[in-house]
Write a protein that holds these residues in place. Sequence first.
Motif, PDB file in Angstrom:
ATOM      1  N   ASP A 176      -5.165  -3.379  -5.216  1.00 13.78           N
ATOM      2  CA  ASP A 176      -5.033  -3.052  -3.801  1.00 13.78           C
ATOM      3  C   ASP A 176      -4.326  -1.706  -3.688  1.00 13.78           C
ATOM      4  OD1 ASP A 176      -4.847  -3.019  -1.092  1.00 13.78           O
ATOM      5  OD2 ASP A 176      -3.324  -4.604  -0.944  1.00 13.78           O
ATOM      6  N   GLY A 177      -5.122  -0.627  -3.536  1.00  9.58           N
ATOM      7  CA  GLY A 177      -4.555   0.708  -3.438  1.00  9.58           C
ATOM      8  C   GLY A 177      -4.295   1.368  -4.761  1.00  9.58           C
ATOM      9  N   PHE A 178      -4.766   0.757  -5.857  1.00 10.25           N
ATOM     10  CA  PHE A 178      -4.573   1.368  -7.172  1.00 10.25           C
ATOM     11  C   PHE A 178      -5.733   0.960  -8.067  1.00 10.25           C
ATOM     12  CE2 PHE A 178      -2.652   1.209 -11.525  1.00 10.25           C
ATOM     13  CZ  PHE A 178      -2.540   2.586 -11.682  1.00 10.25           C
ATOM     14  N   ASN A 179      -6.495   1.942  -8.555  1.00 12.31           N
ATOM     15  CA  ASN A 179      -7.661   1.687  -9.393  1.00 12.31           C
ATOM     16  C   ASN A 179      -7.594   2.557 -10.637  1.00 12.31           C
ATOM     17  OD1 ASN A 179      -9.153  -0.062  -7.461  1.00 12.31           O
ATOM     18  ND2 ASN A 179      -9.204   1.814  -6.252  1.00 12.31           N
ATOM     19  N   VAL A 180      -7.920   1.972 -11.784  1.00 16.01           N
ATOM     20  CA  VAL A 180      -7.957   2.691 -13.049  1.00 16.01           C
ATOM     21  C   VAL A 180      -9.248   2.317 -13.775  1.00 16.01           C
ATOM     22  CG1 VAL A 180      -6.842   3.128 -15.258  1.00 16.01           C
ATOM     23  CG2 VAL A 180      -5.452   2.699 -13.241  1.00 16.01           C
ATOM     24  N   HIS A 181      -9.939   3.328 -14.327  1.00 19.99           N
ATOM     25  CA  HIS A 181     -11.163   3.106 -15.088  1.00 19.99           C
ATOM     26  C   HIS A 181     -11.050   3.820 -16.432  1.00 19.99           C
ATOM     27  CE1 HIS A 181     -13.606   1.549 -11.648  1.00 19.99           C
ATOM     28  NE2 HIS A 181     -12.729   2.266 -10.962  1.00 19.99           N
ATOM     29  N   LEU A 223     -10.894   8.668 -18.607  1.00 17.49           N
ATOM     30  CA  LEU A 223      -9.876   7.875 -17.927  1.00 17.49           C
ATOM     31  C   LEU A 223      -9.684   8.451 -16.531  1.00 17.49           C
ATOM     32  CD1 LEU A 223      -7.629   5.681 -17.995  1.00 17.49           C
ATOM     33  CD2 LEU A 223      -6.084   7.466 -18.844  1.00 17.49           C
ATOM     34  N   SER A 224      -9.899   7.640 -15.517  1.00 14.21           N
ATOM     35  CA  SER A 224      -9.725   8.099 -14.136  1.00 14.21           C
ATOM     36  C   SER A 224      -8.897   7.086 -13.355  1.00 14.21           C
ATOM     37  CB  SER A 224     -11.086   8.301 -13.459  1.00 14.21           C
ATOM     38  OG  SER A 224     -11.842   7.099 -13.458  1.00 14.21           O
ATOM     39  N   ALA A 225      -8.161   7.569 -12.357  1.00 11.66           N
ATOM     40  CA  ALA A 225      -7.301   6.704 -11.557  1.00 11.66           C
ATOM     41  C   ALA A 225      -7.154   7.285 -10.169  1.00 11.66           C
ATOM     42  CB  ALA A 225      -5.931   6.557 -12.214  1.00 11.66           C
ATOM     43  N   ILE A 262       0.812   6.905  -3.042  1.00 15.33           N
ATOM     44  CA  ILE A 262       2.239   6.689  -3.243  1.00 15.33           C
ATOM     45  C   ILE A 262       2.998   7.455  -2.172  1.00 15.33           C
ATOM     46  CG2 ILE A 262       4.183   6.956  -4.824  1.00 15.33           C
ATOM     47  CD1 ILE A 262       2.215   6.878  -7.132  1.00 15.33           C
ATOM     48  N   ALA A 263       3.755   6.730  -1.353  1.00 20.63           N
ATOM     49  CA  ALA A 263       4.547   7.363  -0.281  1.00 20.63           C
ATOM     50  C   ALA A 263       3.679   8.304   0.553  1.00 20.63           C
ATOM     51  CB  ALA A 263       5.739   8.101  -0.867  1.00 20.63           C
TER      52      ALA A 263
END
Length: 619
Positions: A452-457, A491-493, A497-498
């Motif tokens: 939820d609001g953070f994705n990493v591949h 690697l992608s993300a 944040i704030a």
Amino acid sequence: MQLRNLSLAGACLLAAPALAHAQDATNLDQVIVTANRTAISVNDALAPVEVIDAEQIRHSQARSLPDLLRGRAGISMSNQGGSGKLTTLFLRGAESDHVLVLVDGIRVGSATSGLTAFQDLPIEMIDRVEIVRGPRSSLYGADAIGGVIQVFTRRDKQAFAPRVRFDGGSNDTLGYGVGFGGSNDRGWFGADYQHTRTSGINACNGFFDPATFDGAGCFIAMDSQPDRDGYEKDALSLRGGINLTEQWSIEGHALRNEGDNEFDGDFTDGSRTVQQVIGGKLRWHPSDRVDVHLTAGRNVDSSDSYLGGVKLPDFFSTDRDSATLQGDFGVAANQLVSVGLDWLNDSVESSTQYDQDERDNKAAFVQYQGKFGAQSLEASVRRDDNEQFGGHTTGGAAWGLVFADNWRVTAGYGSAFKAPTFNELYYPFFGNPNLRPEDSETWELGLAFLGDGFNVHLDTFSTDVDNLIAFDAAINLPNNVEKARMQGAELSADTTIADWTINGAISYLDTENRRGFYEGNDLARRAKNSARLDVDRAFGAFRVGLTAVGEGSRYDDVANTRRLGGYGTLDLRAEYAITQDLTLQARVANVFDRDYETVAFYNQPGREWFLTLRYAPVN
């Protein structure tokens, strides 16, 4: 420059049957259509994908499509001297002509060189870009060894509104654009015109000694052309669609870009180019389980040569006519079968006489997509019948598993091929009509965290290409004499944040020529390491952001004797919403004024600044 034939294009726009199912999904966030030729969620795609939407494009303040794409996962680019100059793209280390490019579902690119003029696709008219990494020949046929990039032009979704843009900046850059568009329950329409010019930079620092035929770079006599090499273009986009009934709809589009380009050279130092795409779609959607569409279109890629402002007799022009009939059928819950027929005809008009100047390709494909609880499956197979090289069969399969709520693992395999270009086959004294297609096999493995609001591949791949076409000294012609391996990881993300939106990607690539005279060498012009970071935040009416791009060293030649050093650039941007509809944007590119080359002897711009004033009513 005059935009020839566009009045005719506009008159024919809605009469053309055609273009792709693809645009239906562009209204939806986080939906991609290029990966499977059907609309699916980005998070459901089993292939590594990336979507760049209209808001991201606008806030990035990218000056061109190459500017927008550089440094993204799996992508490495080479440019020959700044704005408007030849730009080639390598996806996952595959050759620059091993990437299929579509504009609104229509295949584009030169049939003679095999390259796509990324620099001539107007960024202000692009609404969305979809990137699919990995082989897709089992759905699209030839060229999709490294992947597929699809560009969607603007589609107006709001009530009728005009728009105006003015911009200017370094190197005498000036531009403006005007347009309008709107939609209602019965249909949509839009039109945009854009003009841009720049004095550019000195494109090349190479030289050529006519006495010894020794030199480097762009074949100019020593120190004879230390001038600026400008670029000027005019672009026009027309599009519209009508819902004839609840089940039937028709739409069409036309995009034309005409460019005047200057570069360094003693034999030719200028060109006038045309990049044109016309297409349309007729769709029948009788139920939620049945969707049938007929698409058709034409891409024109042409260039005239100049020397000292005088037109030379040299010219090239290729037409790519294509049509597709595709049906998507929901055979059960979460089970979809797609079947289709593709037709493509390439033709060449040129001052150079080719032994053959036309060929067609007919193909049929079938694809299955299914979900079974936490698992997903897809499989596809395609048969191409090409007039020049005969039949070719490709296939692909992928599997995915969701576990521990937010984690997913994927695995895939795909075969692909690249048909020889007209230059490779028929160019007088340099072509070989006996060439066979280049073949590839790719294995992929991926791991993703979708929170939820953070994705990493994390995606890994290994591709073997056989029958690579290279110059064969034994016959003094191009021949299928090499093979190569490309393997790597991406690697992608993305997260917030704030209130800072952060998107990043890091790519590692290892390439090797595995047969031929240069066995064991790296493939030319591919950086082993690359990275991109985008950071943005809004403070009320203000917005600020940055883009950092870095690439490692690469070799410029197949012999690996000329090494180009790595580089890093930082771009800063800001914008202020003067009113809800009026925005002022500012950007400084290459803030630290780095000197670097992506092609030996060709300069890249130093520090540049740009201002844009944009009026676009928000409904």
